[in-house]
Design an enzyme around this catalytic site. Sequence first.
Site, mmCIF file in Angstrom:
data_model
loop_
_atom_site.group_PDB
_atom_site.id
_atom_site.type_symbol
_atom_site.label_atom_id
_atom_site.label_comp_id
_atom_site.label_asym_id
_atom_site.label_seq_id
_atom_site.Cartn_x
_atom_site.Cartn_y
_atom_site.Cartn_z
ATOM 1 N NE ARG A 90 2.611 67.763 68.432
ATOM 2 C CZ ARG A 90 3.122 67.776 69.656
ATOM 3 N NH1 ARG A 90 2.401 67.368 70.688
ATOM 4 N NH2 ARG A 90 4.352 68.218 69.871
ATOM 5 C CD GLU A 95 17.847 63.159 73.188
ATOM 6 O OE1 GLU A 95 16.633 63.319 73.019
ATOM 7 O OE2 GLU A 95 18.700 64.015 72.857
ATOM 8 C CD1 TRP A 110 14.091 61.693 75.171
ATOM 9 C CD2 TRP A 110 12.190 61.434 74.041
ATOM 10 N NE1 TRP A 110 14.385 61.891 73.851
ATOM 11 C CE2 TRP A 110 13.227 61.734 73.121
ATOM 12 C CE3 TRP A 110 10.898 61.235 73.545
ATOM 13 C CZ2 TRP A 110 13.010 61.834 71.749
ATOM 14 C CZ3 TRP A 110 10.687 61.329 72.178
ATOM 15 C CH2 TRP A 110 11.729 61.633 71.294
ATOM 16 C CE1 TYR A 139 14.579 61.677 65.812
ATOM 17 C CE2 TYR A 139 13.620 61.566 68.007
ATOM 18 C CZ TYR A 139 13.797 62.237 66.820
ATOM 19 O OH TYR A 139 13.210 63.463 66.632
ATOM 20 N NE ARG A 190 26.567 61.756 43.931
ATOM 21 C CZ ARG A 190 27.471 61.432 42.984
ATOM 22 N NH1 ARG A 190 28.721 61.866 43.091
ATOM 23 N NH2 ARG A 190 27.121 60.685 41.955
ATOM 24 N NE ARG A 191 23.674 55.284 45.654
ATOM 25 C CZ ARG A 191 23.516 54.283 44.784
ATOM 26 N NH1 ARG A 191 23.552 53.025 45.216
ATOM 27 N NH2 ARG A 191 23.336 54.538 43.494
ATOM 28 C CB CYS A 199 11.791 66.953 65.706
ATOM 29 S SG CYS A 199 10.250 67.033 66.625
ATOM 30 N NE ARG A 224 8.486 65.775 62.383
ATOM 31 C CZ ARG A 224 7.654 66.335 63.253
ATOM 32 N NH1 ARG A 224 7.047 67.479 62.947
ATOM 33 N NH2 ARG A 224 7.429 65.789 64.429
ATOM 34 C CB SER A 225 9.061 70.070 63.962
ATOM 35 O OG SER A 225 8.489 70.837 65.008
ATOM 36 C CG ASP A 259 11.082 73.896 71.521
ATOM 37 O OD1 ASP A 259 11.403 75.102 71.628
ATOM 38 O OD2 ASP A 259 10.625 73.242 72.480
ATOM 39 C CB ALA A 273 5.007 73.019 73.843
#
Length: 314
Positions: free
Chosen positions: A21, A58, A80, A144, A176-177, A196, A216-217, A219, A313
């Site tokens: 991106r 944070e 941020w 978040y 398990r929740r 992320c 998911r992503s 850095d 980035a």
Amino acid sequence: MKQYLDLCKHILEYGVEKGDRTGTGTKSVFGYQMRFDLSEGFPLMTTKKTAFRLIVSELLWFLKGDTNVKTLIEANNHIWDEWAFEKWVNSDKYTGPDMSNFGVRASKDPEFKVVLKEQMKLFCDKILSDESFAKEFGDLGPVYGRQWRSWPTQNGETIDQLENLIEGIQNNPDSRRHIITAWNPAEVDDMALPPCHSFMQFYVANGKLSCQLYQRSADVFLGVPFNIASYALLVHLIARECKLEVGEFVHTLGDAHIYSNHFEQVETQLARSPRPLPTLLLNEEKSSIFDFEIEDITIEGYDPHPKIKAPIAV
């Protein structure tokens, strides 16, 4: 932190070159897992100095349900800033120098980097001094903290996922929740940066609390060291409130990538030997996760290698 260094080596050796991106370019692998036994020490990076105070401020920002960078800037935390700054410079109210693609340009053009620094300082000063400006450009959308503490429902109410999680661990530890998700498809397009680190599950066994995070992503050079320490700290805080010991932090990564302008920094870090992990100290007078302030959370025995700078980035 051998687990982290092994991840870096794995990406450099097996990663594929991918666009992204930001237009920076990466080496990337998909699907990778690290495990950290939190009883062996606090997993704060030792092969480069990592700003623990920024990690603490944070996380407390998330825990309070805050989404405005003003709170972070007041705590001298600027991690941020770029996403809020981008919102301002892309608006019709910005009249300064061209800031398009500022993250990549600053890493390649020293003169532009000076101009960017000036504009960024102007932005932060306005956030602190102008309430209406901070409200308009400091808020990052439903990121978040909003999802953790006030997930919106269809009937106009909200769900406090964090409070529900703690109550669930205390009253039904074998469930398990025990889950918190930051990925809200209905609001993801309104976020300055889609989450992320998007999904976490907690697990209680043998009197110990563990957590698995799906990110998911990732850095890997700049972000992942922060993420490891942040979620390890979260496990410690929740375990304290639930009167449990700490177990493991399991970090599962989706797209784990090293940006092309971080390759040299990663090689520098890989040439260094890990040092003993520090010890986390929590204020004994505080028991509730909602009562902690920055000064209540410290570390001792932290002796890292020097800091390694790298561009972010955006």
